[in-house]
Design a protein around this motif. Structure first.
Motif, PDB file in Angstrom:
ATOM      1  N   ASN A  23       0.852  -1.203   0.000  1.00 43.41           N
ATOM      2  CA  ASN A  23       0.000   0.000   0.000  1.00 43.41           C
ATOM      3  C   ASN A  23       0.878   1.240   0.000  1.00 43.41           C
ATOM      4  O   ASN A  23       2.062   1.176   0.347  1.00 43.41           O
ATOM      5  CB  ASN A  23      -0.888   0.012   1.248  1.00 43.41           C
ATOM      6  N   ASP A  24       0.247   2.338  -0.348  1.00 42.54           N
ATOM      7  CA  ASP A  24       1.015   3.586  -0.334  1.00 42.54           C
ATOM      8  C   ASP A  24       0.850   4.324   0.992  1.00 42.54           C
ATOM      9  O   ASP A  24       1.336   5.441   1.153  1.00 42.54           O
ATOM     10  CB  ASP A  24       0.636   4.483  -1.510  1.00 42.54           C
ATOM     11  N   GLU A  26       0.359   3.550   5.499  1.00 40.20           N
ATOM     12  CA  GLU A  26       0.384   2.549   6.562  1.00 40.20           C
ATOM     13  C   GLU A  26      -1.045   2.241   6.982  1.00 40.20           C
ATOM     14  O   GLU A  26      -1.814   3.151   7.297  1.00 40.20           O
ATOM     15  CB  GLU A  26       1.188   3.081   7.750  1.00 40.20           C
ATOM     16  N   PHE A  32       5.211  -3.146   6.965  1.00 38.87           N
ATOM     17  CA  PHE A  32       6.658  -2.902   6.841  1.00 38.87           C
ATOM     18  C   PHE A  32       6.902  -1.706   5.908  1.00 38.87           C
ATOM     19  O   PHE A  32       6.455  -1.701   4.759  1.00 38.87           O
ATOM     20  CB  PHE A  32       7.352  -4.146   6.272  1.00 38.87           C
ATOM     21  N   PRO A  33       7.657  -0.695   6.408  1.00 38.29           N
ATOM     22  CA  PRO A  33       7.883   0.502   5.588  1.00 38.29           C
ATOM     23  C   PRO A  33       9.026   0.306   4.591  1.00 38.29           C
ATOM     24  O   PRO A  33      10.191   0.420   4.955  1.00 38.29           O
ATOM     25  CB  PRO A  33       8.243   1.557   6.642  1.00 38.29           C
ATOM     26  N   LEU A  34       8.667   0.061   3.365  1.00 42.08           N
ATOM     27  CA  LEU A  34       9.684  -0.149   2.328  1.00 42.08           C
ATOM     28  C   LEU A  34      10.296   1.185   1.910  1.00 42.08           C
ATOM     29  O   LEU A  34      11.484   1.291   1.630  1.00 42.08           O
ATOM     30  CB  LEU A  34       9.016  -0.813   1.124  1.00 42.08           C
ATOM     31  N   CYS A  35       9.437   2.176   1.874  1.00 43.84           N
ATOM     32  CA  CYS A  35       9.919   3.527   1.553  1.00 43.84           C
ATOM     33  C   CYS A  35       8.986   4.529   2.216  1.00 43.84           C
ATOM     34  O   CYS A  35       7.787   4.513   1.962  1.00 43.84           O
ATOM     35  CB  CYS A  35       9.929   3.721   0.039  1.00 43.84           C
ATOM     36  N   VAL A  36       9.536   5.340   3.054  1.00 40.96           N
ATOM     37  CA  VAL A  36       8.718   6.310   3.803  1.00 40.96           C
ATOM     38  C   VAL A  36       9.519   7.595   3.965  1.00 40.96           C
ATOM     39  O   VAL A  36      10.729   7.546   4.200  1.00 40.96           O
ATOM     40  CB  VAL A  36       8.376   5.771   5.221  1.00 40.96           C
ATOM     41  N   GLY A  38      10.651   9.814   2.064  1.00 45.93           N
ATOM     42  CA  GLY A  38      11.787  10.093   1.189  1.00 45.93           C
ATOM     43  C   GLY A  38      12.970   9.174   1.395  1.00 45.93           C
ATOM     44  O   GLY A  38      14.056   9.435   0.898  1.00 45.93           O
ATOM     45  N   LYS A  39      12.772   8.129   2.159  1.00 49.78           N
ATOM     46  CA  LYS A  39      13.897   7.208   2.349  1.00 49.78           C
ATOM     47  C   LYS A  39      13.424   5.762   2.172  1.00 49.78           C
ATOM     48  O   LYS A  39      12.434   5.358   2.781  1.00 49.78           O
ATOM     49  CB  LYS A  39      14.500   7.390   3.741  1.00 49.78           C
ATOM     50  N   ALA A  40      14.170   5.068   1.326  1.00 45.43           N
ATOM     51  CA  ALA A  40      13.868   3.645   1.151  1.00 45.43           C
ATOM     52  C   ALA A  40      14.677   2.860   2.176  1.00 45.43           C
ATOM     53  O   ALA A  40      15.804   3.238   2.508  1.00 45.43           O
ATOM     54  CB  ALA A  40      14.244   3.217  -0.258  1.00 45.43           C
ATOM     55  N   CYS A  41      14.106   1.794   2.679  1.00 43.50           N
ATOM     56  CA  CYS A  41      14.820   1.018   3.697  1.00 43.50           C
ATOM     57  C   CYS A  41      16.096   0.401   3.112  1.00 43.50           C
ATOM     58  O   CYS A  41      16.202   0.218   1.895  1.00 43.50           O
ATOM     59  CB  CYS A  41      13.916  -0.087   4.242  1.00 43.50           C
TER      60      CYS A  41
ATOM     61  N   HIS B  15      13.129   7.026  -4.699  1.00 45.40           N
ATOM     62  CA  HIS B  15      14.193   6.848  -3.707  1.00 45.40           C
ATOM     63  C   HIS B  15      14.733   5.436  -3.795  1.00 45.40           C
ATOM     64  O   HIS B  15      13.994   4.479  -3.921  1.00 45.40           O
ATOM     65  CB  HIS B  15      13.654   7.105  -2.295  1.00 45.40           C
ATOM     66  N   ARG B  77      12.563  -4.392  12.991  1.00 41.91           N
ATOM     67  CA  ARG B  77      11.765  -5.233  12.106  1.00 41.91           C
ATOM     68  C   ARG B  77      12.510  -5.490  10.791  1.00 41.91           C
ATOM     69  O   ARG B  77      13.185  -4.594  10.276  1.00 41.91           O
ATOM     70  CB  ARG B  77      10.431  -4.573  11.785  1.00 41.91           C
ATOM     71  N   ALA B 118       5.081   6.603  -0.893  1.00 33.10           N
ATOM     72  CA  ALA B 118       5.484   5.684   0.174  1.00 33.10           C
ATOM     73  C   ALA B 118       5.031   4.279  -0.187  1.00 33.10           C
ATOM     74  O   ALA B 118       4.107   4.089  -0.977  1.00 33.10           O
ATOM     75  CB  ALA B 118       4.850   6.123   1.490  1.00 33.10           C
ATOM     76  N   LEU B 119       5.703   3.309   0.385  1.00 29.50           N
ATOM     77  CA  LEU B 119       5.343   1.912   0.152  1.00 29.50           C
ATOM     78  C   LEU B 119       5.382   1.156   1.478  1.00 29.50           C
ATOM     79  O   LEU B 119       6.404   1.194   2.187  1.00 29.50           O
ATOM     80  CB  LEU B 119       6.329   1.249  -0.812  1.00 29.50           C
ATOM     81  N   VAL B 121       4.572  -2.682   3.063  1.00 26.61           N
ATOM     82  CA  VAL B 121       4.240  -4.075   2.795  1.00 26.61           C
ATOM     83  C   VAL B 121       3.451  -4.604   3.973  1.00 26.61           C
ATOM     84  O   VAL B 121       3.883  -4.452   5.130  1.00 26.61           O
ATOM     85  CB  VAL B 121       5.520  -4.923   2.595  1.00 26.61           C
TER      86      VAL B 121
END
Lengths: 66, 913
Positions: A23-24, A26, A32-36, A38-41, B15, B77, B118-119, B121
């Motif tokens: 999803n775009d 939360e 799990f925040p893959l990209c939030v 402005g920062k990707a994990c 990003h 996590r 934002a993404l 999962v």
């Protein structure tokens, strides 16, 4: 007892067959925040893993964001 | 792969993930990607009981994706992608890529990536199943008009050939589609795969298994790697040592990589076995297999039976196999189709027990008899499903290879094939039919679903009826002077409005596709052009070019003044095809330049301007009348008679006035009965004009032999046109509603629309959508089921069709079946027909590959059986289709009392709606 097995069996099925959902925003605190913000994990791989897993690391300096 | 994933995330969000290979991750939320036993962090999670990998341990290409809380001291996590092997890890990574919106075709078909800020999962544990088919891949073939010139002149100009840079892109595509195998380009215009040592290293770096086509033994391309001058003849009888020396060298070099080895001996390229007497063919090929296995044993330190090996009984090799060739137990038997999408045979019960199992080699692109189809993909997904499913059900689970030509524009067929190979149970006949619509809708948006369905279903229907490449109607490769001779098609301009309906349908979907192309946001236009618009527009223009040229020739015979205009129009279609092809090649600043050619193949002439006729118009106006349904009038008839109308079946009738002169003519049309309606009554016509004719059924007299008359005058000339009307007292239209009814002397039945079925013995009688001349067919059971009762026919499964006749006696029945092959020697292609409780007639459609009947069958995607039946009385009857060998698919049935006219598809369905 039989019902418990059925429930456990179904739960097991759900976990195995669950879809990968992205999803775009939360929706749950366990998402799990893959990209939030402005920062990707960060992604971690092992240098001893197969080439197919790490092959693009050759261009790592270009990708390094820190 | 992890970096490709990082690029994917960047495409979506802007990003990029940092990719790190430190032993211990740090941070609040991290992703960990790795292979069991090759990623210490994942292995530690497993040891600590935080990650349960029991379901994938010792698996094949499986992966799990799971969120793990507090996986390490400084990590709150982790999202873990763990593969049971190297491809499993890659598939897991790309599965997540696809979920975030990066299509497997994002690069190869320019499918845009939807931007997200934002993404997240969803917390999950996803465990993939093992793939249905163990080795799944594509064969790049007949590449000299697409991917090789594109690679050489556009994508990899430095090399000037298809090489490592191109193969890297292909390997990435394969992984994203969850495929794992590649048979590389092998035509003389391409550098052989092993000409560039980097190619195999690239393939291995993407974990792609290399294989080779049916005629390339042990990865050796004898087309461009065999040099007669230095190596001698490619003849196993006279130069065995010379041949094996080269094969030995190949395995010495390539044996350390993951390969699926073809054991083979044919001629150079696709030619038959050379220099071996017929009675020695079996023993020589057995010797070849033995020798090639020894070469493998020499260089690969594994048990010979655990090295993946295959044998393809392709073309003449099938005959050698059937004559008793012994293929070692662990070698995979790869069954080929007939190059036209119909599997020639599959494993019988004994072969299904083989340890090496079986596989398939299938085509959606082909260069050969009776005609090449290298330009557009028109193989319907339902046909792929039907053929591949029965292959799978008879044990072809180890190896699926798809000849995909140049990859483009075969993307949809390739995607469906690979999705099915990955999870065969995801599909059934209905979902296979919907695949293209669903997939394209997922790219272009739900708001376009109905339009996409209409466009793509119609495109495949028309392409199934006849492939666009074969619209020149000539065969190729069937004699020494085998360039195609373009002739008239069997599509009729005279009967059933057949040719014009086809052109109108193409016009309609091309216009709809064009509207959609313009409505889509710019970012989606390239993808739409490649996946939908160009194939549809291309097929549209090819059909209109050929049919309009045919029309010019027909007009010229009638000395119509419109002949020249028709010839000019055909030329416009021809030139437009070049324009739209150039546009494809100039998409995205020329990214695909040289990929698309309208002229692949050596022998076809369809790409050229077809012959047209011209006609010098007479000086003075000269009105003539053309009546649909009148094939030939000269020497046959001196009256103008329209097809008979009846109240049961609606018809679009017309009278066409045409001019033979260069001056226009003034005309007047007068119906001689009040119930005859014309849509125009007078006019001045330069070339030609149609007058629509209809009937006011409220006022037509009752009777079986009513004749209306229309008088057409132009100056002194009077033409009388007769309109026969069949309007009996009974039955009424209401009484016949839902039945198939005799119309103009024949009954035309859509086999997919039956009235009832009988399904004893677990046989299912099913309507199959998206296949057949009428876009639905009936399938009589599954091909893998046992032969049904042919003696006690009351127990035989069947589909039944109710129909109504006004004539009786002997009738000719035409049954249009899909030209499938028997799946094994225990089966045939038998089905039965009977009318009411009359005599049962058992028919078979089997035709040996390369027989004249087979050529005709695949050329028209239909095996037409013809027989006569007796229908004693007039009135209501039931036609029965009986299942003998399950799996037969019937498209259409025509019962002809003598009224059937010449056409390609047969009469339009005569069901009272």
């Amino acid at each position: 007892m039989k019902k418990l097995f059925v429930v456990l069996f179904l739960l097991c099925g759900i976990s195995v067959c669950a879809q990968i959902r992205v999803n775009d925003r939360e929706q749950d605190s366990s998402d799990f925040p893959l990209c939030v913000g402005g920062k990707a994990c960060d992604i971690y791989i092992d240098s001893s893993d197969f080439e197919v897993v790490k092959k693009c690391l050759r261009s790592l300096p270009k990708m390094w964001s820190k | 792969m992890s970096s490709l994933f990082a690029e994917d995330v960047e495409q979506v969000t802007g990003h990029r993930n940092r990719v790190d290979s430190k032993r211990t991750p740090e941070g609040k939320a991290v992703m960990v990607i790795g292979t069991l036993g090759h990623n210490r962090f994942i292995d530690e999670l497993v040891e600590q009981g935080k990650l349960d990998i029991a379901t994938i341990r010792n698996g094949w290409e499986q992966y799990l994706i799971q969120t793990v809380d507090n996986p390490a001291k400084d990590v709150s996590r982790a999202l873990v992608i763990a593969g049971c092997d190297r491809r499993g890890t890659a598939y897991g990574t790309f599965a997540l890529s696809e979920a975030i919106g990066v299509s497997p075709l994002y690069w190869w078909a320019d499918v845009p990536v939807m931007q997200q800020k934002a993404l997240y999962v969803r917390a999950l544990r996803y465990v993939s199943k093992a793939p249905s088919v163990k080795y799944r891949g594509i064969f790049i073939n007949d590449e000299g008009w697409g991917i090789t010139p594109w690679a050489a002149k556009t994508f990899d100009r430095e090399l000037g050939d298809i090489g490592p840079k191109t193969y890297a892109k292909i390997c990435e595509l394969l992984l994203r589609m969850k495929a794992n195998m590649l048979a590389p380009a092998m035509h003389p215009g391409s550098g052989a795969f092993n000409k560039y040592p980097e190619n195999k290293i690239v393939a291995d770096s993407y974990a792609i298994v290399m294989t080779s086509s049916h005629c390339e033994p042990l990865l050796f391309n004898n087309v461009s790697e065999w040099h007669k001058e230095t190596m001698g003849e490619w003849n196993y009888m006279t130069n065995k040592a010379g041949i094996n020396k080269q094969l030995d060298k190949r395995i010495a070099e390539n044996g350390k990589y993951e390969n699926f080895y073809t054991l083979a001996m044919r001629g150079i390229h696709d030619a038959g076995l050379v220099g071996v007497p017929k009675d020695k063919e079996v023993s020589v090929v057995e010797e070849v297999i033995k020798d090639q296995r020894e070469i493998l044993s020499k260089h690969i330190p594994e048990n010979i039976d655990s090295i993946p090996q295959l044998f393809v009984p392709y073309k003449e090799v099938m005959d050698i196999y059937e004559r008793g060739l012994k293929v070692p137990e662990y070698v995979t038997l790869v069954w080929p189709d007939d190059n036209w999408g119909y599997m020639k045979r599959l494993s019988n019960k004994e072969e299904q027990k083989r340890k090496g199992e079986a596989g398939v080699y299938y085509h959606i692109s082909y260069c050969g008899e009776p005609h090449d189809y290298l330009w557009l993909n028109t193989t319907p997904p339902t046909l792929i499903y039907e053929e591949m499913r029965k292959a799978y059900d008879t044990g072809a689970k180890r190896y699926w290879l798809l000849n995909v030509g140049d990859i483009k524009p075969g993307e949809l067929g390739m995607k469906f094939f690979m999705d099915m190979a990955w999870d065969v149970n995801r599909f059934n006949m209905d979902t296979a039919y919907e695949f293209n619509t669903d997939y394209l809708t997922s790219i272009f948006g739900e708001q376009y679903r109905n339009d996409l369905k209409d466009i793509i279903d119609t495109y495949y229907l028309l392409g199934f009826q006849h492939k666009p490449e074969a619209m020149g109607w000539g065969y190729v490769w069937n004699n020494y002077r085998d360039r195609e001779r373009v002739v008239d098609t069997d599509f009729s301009f005279v009967n059933y409005n057949e040719a014009e309906s086809r052109m109108k349908e193409y016009d309609r979907i091309a216009a709809k596709a064009q509207k959609m192309l313009h409505a889509l946001p710019e970012a989606y236009q390239a993808a739409f052009y490649e996946l939908v618009y160009y194939p549809v527009k291309g097929a549209d223009l090819m059909n209109k070019k050929m049919l309009t040229a045919q029309k010019s020739r027909w007009y010229a015979r009638q000395r119509r003044a419109a002949t020249n205009e028709c010839a000019e129009q055909a030329k416009i279609y021809h030139d437009s095809l070049t324009y739209y092809t150039d546009r494809y090649n100039s998409l995205l600043d020329g990214k695909w330049n040289h990929m698309m050619a309208v002229s692949p193949g050596w022998m076809g002439e369809y790409q050229k301007m077809p012959p047209v006729d011209t006609c010098a118009a007479a000086q003075d106006a000269d009105m003539q009348v053309f009546i649909p349904g009148q094939d030939c009038t000269v020497g046959v008839s001196s009256v103008n008679v329209l097809p008979t109308v009846n109240p049961y079946i609606n018809k679009d009738l017309f009278i066409e006035l045409y001019n033979r002169g260069s001056q226009s003519f003034v005309w007047k049309a007068t119906p001689k009965a009040s119930w005859i309606k014309l849509n125009k009554h007078s006019g001045q016509t330069a070339l030609q004009e149609r007058i629509g004719v209809s009937v006011d059924w409220q006022n037509v007299p009752k009777g079986e032999r009513i004749t209306g008359e229309i008088e057409i005058t132009s100056g002194d000339k009077i033409e009388k046109v007769y309109l026969p009307v069949f309007n009996p007292q009974s039955p009424t239209r209401e009484e016949l509603k839902g039945l198939y009814v005799e119309d103009n002397g024949c009954i035309s039945i859509n086999a997919g629309a039956f009235h009832r079925k009988k399904e004893p013995n677990e046989i299912k009688i099913r309507t199959v959508k998206g296949l057949g001349y009428e876009n639905t067919c009936v399938q009589l059971g599954e091909a893998t089921q046992a032969v049904q009762e042919m003696w006690f026919t009351d127990r035989t499964p069947r589909a039944e069709y109710d129909f109504y006749t006004f004539n009786g006696g002997r009738a000719t029945v035409y049954v249009y079946a899909l030209p499938v092959f028997p799946i094994d020697s225990k089966h045939d292609t038998r089905f039965g027909i009977m009318v009411d409780d009359g005599m049962v007639q058992w028919l078979t459609t089997s035709a040996k590959e390369y027989s004249s009947q087979w050529r005709l069958n695949v050329f028209r995607n239909s095996a037409v059986s013809v027989m006569t039946v007796n229908i004693g009385r007039l009135g209501k009857h039931t036609f029965k289709l009986l299942c003998a060998d399950p799996g037969m698919i019937i498209q259409k049935i025509v019962i002809d009392f003598g009224g059937m006219k010449r056409s390609y598809l047969g009469p339009n369905v005569t069901r009272v709606e």
